[in-house]
Each structure stands twice: as C-alpha cells, then as structure tokens.
Write an enzyme that holds these catalytic residues in place. Structure first.
Site, short mmCIF file in Angstrom:
data_model
loop_
_atom_site.label_atom_id
_atom_site.label_comp_id
_atom_site.label_asym_id
_atom_site.label_seq_id
_atom_site.Cartn_x
_atom_site.Cartn_y
_atom_site.Cartn_z
CG ASN A 47 -0.45 -0.04 2.49
OD1 ASN A 47 0.53 -0.72 2.71
ND2 ASN A 47 -1.00 0.73 3.39
N GLY A 104 2.59 -5.30 7.40
CA GLY A 104 1.60 -6.06 6.64
C GLY A 104 0.44 -6.45 7.53
CB THR A 142 -3.16 -8.71 12.30
OG1 THR A 142 -3.09 -7.29 12.49
CG2 THR A 142 -3.11 -9.39 13.66
N GLY A 180 1.72 -11.26 10.27
CA GLY A 180 2.61 -10.82 11.35
C GLY A 180 2.70 -11.85 12.46
CD GLU A 186 5.22 -0.21 12.53
OE1 GLU A 186 4.05 0.11 12.75
OE2 GLU A 186 6.18 0.28 13.14
CB CYS A 217 -2.01 0.28 8.45
SG CYS A 217 -0.80 1.61 8.48
CD GLU A 257 8.99 0.31 10.42
OE1 GLU A 257 8.32 1.08 9.72
OE2 GLU A 257 9.46 -0.77 9.99
P1 NAD Z 1 0.29 -9.19 3.83
O1 NAD Z 1 0.44 -9.51 5.27
O2 NAD Z 1 -0.53 -10.07 2.99
O3 NAD Z 1 1.74 -9.15 3.13
C1 NAD Z 1 2.76 -8.30 3.58
C2 NAD Z 1 4.09 -8.84 3.12
O4 NAD Z 1 4.34 -10.09 3.76
C3 NAD Z 1 4.17 -9.14 1.62
O5 NAD Z 1 5.45 -8.80 1.13
C4 NAD Z 1 3.98 -10.65 1.57
O6 NAD Z 1 4.52 -11.25 0.42
C5 NAD Z 1 4.74 -11.05 2.82
N1 NAD Z 1 4.42 -12.39 3.33
C6 NAD Z 1 3.23 -13.03 3.31
N2 NAD Z 1 3.36 -14.27 3.85
C7 NAD Z 1 4.66 -14.39 4.23
C8 NAD Z 1 5.41 -15.43 4.84
N3 NAD Z 1 4.87 -16.62 5.16
N4 NAD Z 1 6.71 -15.23 5.10
C9 NAD Z 1 7.29 -14.05 4.78
N5 NAD Z 1 6.64 -13.04 4.18
C10 NAD Z 1 5.33 -13.20 3.91
O7 NAD Z 1 -0.21 -7.68 3.77
P2 NAD Z 1 -0.64 -6.84 2.48
O8 NAD Z 1 -1.95 -7.34 1.99
O9 NAD Z 1 0.50 -6.77 1.52
O10 NAD Z 1 -0.81 -5.39 3.12
C11 NAD Z 1 -1.96 -4.96 3.74
C12 NAD Z 1 -1.85 -5.09 5.25
O11 NAD Z 1 -0.70 -4.36 5.70
C13 NAD Z 1 -3.02 -4.48 5.99
O12 NAD Z 1 -3.43 -5.33 7.01
C14 NAD Z 1 -2.46 -3.18 6.56
O13 NAD Z 1 -3.14 -2.73 7.70
C15 NAD Z 1 -1.06 -3.58 6.84
N6 NAD Z 1 -0.19 -2.39 6.94
C16 NAD Z 1 0.27 -2.00 8.17
C17 NAD Z 1 1.04 -0.85 8.29
C18 NAD Z 1 1.56 -0.38 9.64
O14 NAD Z 1 2.51 0.40 9.65
N7 NAD Z 1 0.98 -0.80 10.75
C19 NAD Z 1 1.35 -0.11 7.15
C20 NAD Z 1 0.87 -0.52 5.92
C21 NAD Z 1 0.10 -1.68 5.83
#
Ligand code: NAD
Length: 489
Positions: free
Chosen positions: A151, A227, A229, A232, A249, A283, A461
C-alpha cells in the site's frame, strides 16, 4: 516483454523463481515482467549480506560516513522525485499527489536516519564501584530481513532500509508481490550512492516462498515486517523459534471521535481525508467514526456531502482524490464487507457500490462508502476492510465512548476532534492506540515513533527509538584501577 533483473547480493540478474508481473491497477496494463527470487537467490543474498556486514571496511565505517551515504541517496531521490512518483503510481495505483508525497517522505527518512545515526550517542552509565568505568554502546545486529506490503511501498521500504544501514547492518528486502518496482529502484540509488556490494538485496516473490525462505534463514537475525496481522503473527512464531527480534507494523481499525465541542467543518474534512485517501487502503485509515449525538445531524450531513463530492478518477489526472483499489480481489473483499453490513442491518448513507462512470470501468474502483445503523460489535466495525468504507456510530457519554473505541483487537491509531485541547489530551491518554491525532489526521513526522498497541504491532519504527530497534545494546565494564574484584588474599 523482456524480464527485468532483480538485485541479489549486489548483482543485477534474473531471478531463478517463477515469472511474476507488475501491473497498473487502474487498467491492468502490464508494467514489467520479472522472475521471482527463488530459495537459491535467498541463499545467495543472505550469504552476500553476511559477508558484507562483517567486512571490516563496513564494520569500521564510522556513523558520519554511513550518514554521508544516506544523504547521497536522499539527494538522488530528490533529483528523480517525479520519475519515482510516476513509477510508484504505475506499480500500486495511488494518485500522483499521494505518491509524490511518499517519495518525498522516503528522501526525508534517509536524511533523518543520516542525522540520527551521526548523533546517536552511547552512554557512560553511573558506576557502582570505585575504579570502574561503565559504558553502554549500540552495535549492529547483522543480516536483517525487511518485508513490506503493497500500500505504501517506497515509504515502508525506506523506513526499514535507511535505519538498518544507518545502524551498520546488511538488509535483504522482500517487497509485496504486487509492487516490486520501487524497492528495486531504491537498490539502484543505493548502488549509485556507493553502497558496498551485498549490504542490500531486493528479492521480489511470493511471501509463502521467497519470504518464508528469507525469514527462516539461520543467518537472518531480525525480521522487520509491515503487513496484515495474520501474516505478522506467523512471522512472530518464526522469530520466536529462532529467538530473534521481530518488529511488526500490522493492521488497524482506527476510531475517530467527534466531541460535542468540535468544529464540524474541520472535523468533517479531516474525517473524510482520514477515511478515504488512498481509497482507504491505509493501515491507519480512520474507519470507525464515533460522533457525539448533539453533532450527529450536522456532522453526518456535511460528511456525506464532502464524500459525494470526492473526485474518483485516473491516478495520473490532477485533482483525483480517489483512484482504484490495488486489484479486483481487493474490490471483491470490500464488496463482501458492504454486503455483510447490509445483512447485519446497516444503512448505506452514500456509496456502497462500483461507480457508474464508464471511464472507471477499466479498473477496480469502489465508491467511498458511509454506513450507519450498526453497533460496534458488527463485523464491519471489528474487521479491517482495507478499502473506502467508514462506519459511523453516535455516542452520548465519554465512558461509554472510551469503552467502545477501545473494544477492538487493534490499537494502531485514533483521531479526536474537539476545540478543547486539554479535554482531548485527557481522552488521548485513555485510548489504547500507538498514535493519536487531535484536530488533524494522517499527519506524520519521521522523528516521531510509529507503531501499534495490541494486535496492531510490536515495536516502533521512526524516531531515535526506530534506529535503536536495529541495534543491539552492549555494556562494557572497564577497570581504571588495578586489582578490582580479584581474590583478596
Ligand atoms: P500481507 O500480510 O498479505 O503481506 C505483507 C508482506 O508479507 C508481503 O510482502 C507478503 O509477500 C509477505 N508475506 C506473506 N506471507 C509471508 C510469509 N509466510 N513469510 C514471509 N513473508 C510473507 O499484507 P498486504 O496485503 O500486503 O498489506 C496490507 C496489510 O498491511 C493491511 O493489514 C495493513 O493494515 C497492513 N499495513 C500496516 C502498516 C503499519 O505500519 N501498521 C502499514 C501498511 C500496511
């Protein structure tokens, strides 16, 4: 179309994984084709990183010298701001006005961590015995993994690369599948600025393959993740097994609160921006709105008016407020939640569907949507939608408001709108969130720590704290007189 190379251990070459694509979200046209990083590429990148961070030429580079490198990168970003913003828009579909700001923030982040690294001081701590000097110093961790979402790629990536390198580590970045381009561009700029080979790798690919191989690699000593929750939580399990730190995050469902003394116009504008900029794919989007019942009528009327007036359009068209979502799957997710809200008895005050404008039929646009008539327990109030959907609820008294605002698994951010700053500050103290905005929303400073309470994350961060998160603290005891602690005979 020819495949573009990826950056493995300081070498530009074709990935050894499956073919992957970057597409322009607004119309699905192809930007770039590449081959993903395979497990062998992860191995090569991590081995190169291990060698590079241990190399005395890097280990002995002083903070002001690492800072100089980051400053060169910030200048390179500034010089190419427009090109990078255009590329970011092609890759993730945000309006150009937003991607220009993201690119500017990436340059600012590099500058900030240059300054923070140069001025970060160890301490002479207070000794408890005569003839002993006690020191606390900060050292790098080693090879660190940075995993980012789609995003706000360029900003999330620089928020990890800059402090990781400022702290003296080597960093391997795994950008989101949908948006690999800006991480690769950043790698080119770091290379151009003179970063020694191996200290930065960019490995596009699937999370379950490339990301998984990276986080499980025994030489990776920290995971920094932005990414969802659930992802994470999985990464935290892996980090726990390896006993390495993880900074996370994660998602949010942020409350915005309009107190009975708020300026309705200011609040309505801020709430509209906080919920619908980036088409709600943020997010920190303020997606749960609590309005004091005395202001419910005027506030909601103005908010609906402002929301209906938002310009949906092509991301490169000047004046566009709301561009498309990242892809069709994301639009289906948003549609599912709006249908759920209707099933649960919600009333859609505006939006709620795919826009009828035929010029927007080329991509996954969704109308900015406001829903009322639900309780805070409704699924659309509790689950992160990651789209332009705001749910509004009236409240009568502050204790009930605070309980409802805090009744969420998330705790990323909150907004308060009030003319009484002291009252707003008292309320801010009671909200279980990592960031509170008062009479503003989504304003940021790289010198102010950012992160979540509860299931919105672990660690922070940005800020000086955000630099120390990439370092290990070491204590040193130095005897300044002979014979301290020897047997006394
Ligand atoms: P996602 O969790 O699907 O993916 C995030 C990253 O993790 C991607 O690069 C993905 O390829 C990687 N990933 C997925 N599975 C993995 C694994 N098993 N091992 C290692 N890496 C893996 O999230 P998304 O759909 O890309 O992003 C949207 C989410 O991110 C939303 O929930 C949003 O709230 C969150 N977000 C949080 C913040 C924050 O600062 N708190 C900022 C931006 C987005």
């Amino acid at each position: 179309m020819e495949t573009v190379p990826i950056f493995v251990g300081g070498v530009w070459r074709e990935g050894r994984g499956p073919r992957m694509e970057s597409r322009f979200p607004a119309d699905g046209s192809l930007n770039t084709v590449m081959r993903a990083a395979s497990a062998e590429d992860v191995e090569a990148a991590v081995q190169a990183a291990e060698q590079a961070w241990r190399d005395p030429a890097w280990r002995q580079r002083l903070p002001h010298q690492r800072a100089a490198l980051l400053l060169r990168v910030s200048e390179l970003i500034d010089a190419q701001q427009e090109r990078l913003a255009q590329l970011q828009t092609r890759d993730n579909g945000k309006p150009l006005a937003e991607t220009r700001a993201l690119v500017a923030s990436a340059a600012a982040t590099a500058r900030y961590f240059a300054a923070a690294c140069e001025t970060l001081e160890g301490e002479l701590t207070t000794p408890r015995s005569p003839g002993i000097m006690t020191l606390s110093r900060y050292e790098p961790i080693g090879v660190v993994a940075a995993i980012t979402p789609w995003n706000s790629p360029v900003a999330s990536e620089m928020q990890k690369i800059a402090p990781a390198l400022a702290a003296g580590n080597a960093v391997v970045v795994k950008p989101a599948e949908a948006t690999p381009l800006l991480a690769l561009e950043l790698a080119r700029l770091f290379e151009q600025a003179g970063l020694p080979r191996g200290l930065l790798s960019v490995l596009p690919g699937k999370g379950s393959v490339t990301g998984e191989a990276l986080i499980r690699h025994p030489l990776v000593k920290k995971i920094a993740f932005t990414g969802g929750t659930e992802t994470g939580r999985h990464l935290a399990h892996v980090a726990a097994e390896k006993l390495i730190p993880a900074s996370l995050e994660l998602g949010g469902k942020s409350p915005t609160i309009v107190l009975d003394d708020a300026d309705v116009e200011v609040a309505a504008r801020g709430i509209c921006y906080g919920a619908f900029s980036s088409a709600g794919q943020a997010c920190i989007a303020g997606t749960r709105l609590f309005v004091h019942r005395t202001l419910w009528q005027p506030l909601m009327a103005r908010l609906v008016e402002l929301t209906r007036a938002l310009r949906l359009g092509h991301p490169c068209q000047p004046g566009t407020h709301v561009a498309s979502l990242i892809n069709e799957a994301q639009r289906e997710r948003v549609m599912h939640y709006v249908a759920l809200a209707r099933e649960e008895g919600g009333t859609v005050l505006c939006g709620g569907g795919v826009p009828s404008d035929p010029t927007l039929a080329c991509g996954p646009w969704f109308e900015p949507t406001i829903i009322t008539g639900l309780s805070n327990q409704a699924q659309v109030c509790q689950q992160e939608i990651f789209g332009p959907v705001l749910v509004a609820l009236p409240f009568d008294d502050e204790p009930a408001l605070i309980a409802a605002a805090n009744a969420s698994i998330y705790g990323l951010a909150a907004g308060i709108w009030s003319r009484d700053s002291a009252r707003a500050l008292r309320l801010a103290e009671q909200l279980e969130v990592g960031t509170v905005w008062i009479n503003t929303y989504k304003t940021f400073s790289v010198s102010t720590p950012f992160g979540g309470y509860k299931q919105s994350g672990l660690g922070r961060e940005k800020g000086r704290q955000g630099l120390k998160a990439w370092m290990q603290q070491k204590s040193v005891y130095l005897a300044t007189a002979p014979g301290i602690n020897h047997w006394s005979d």
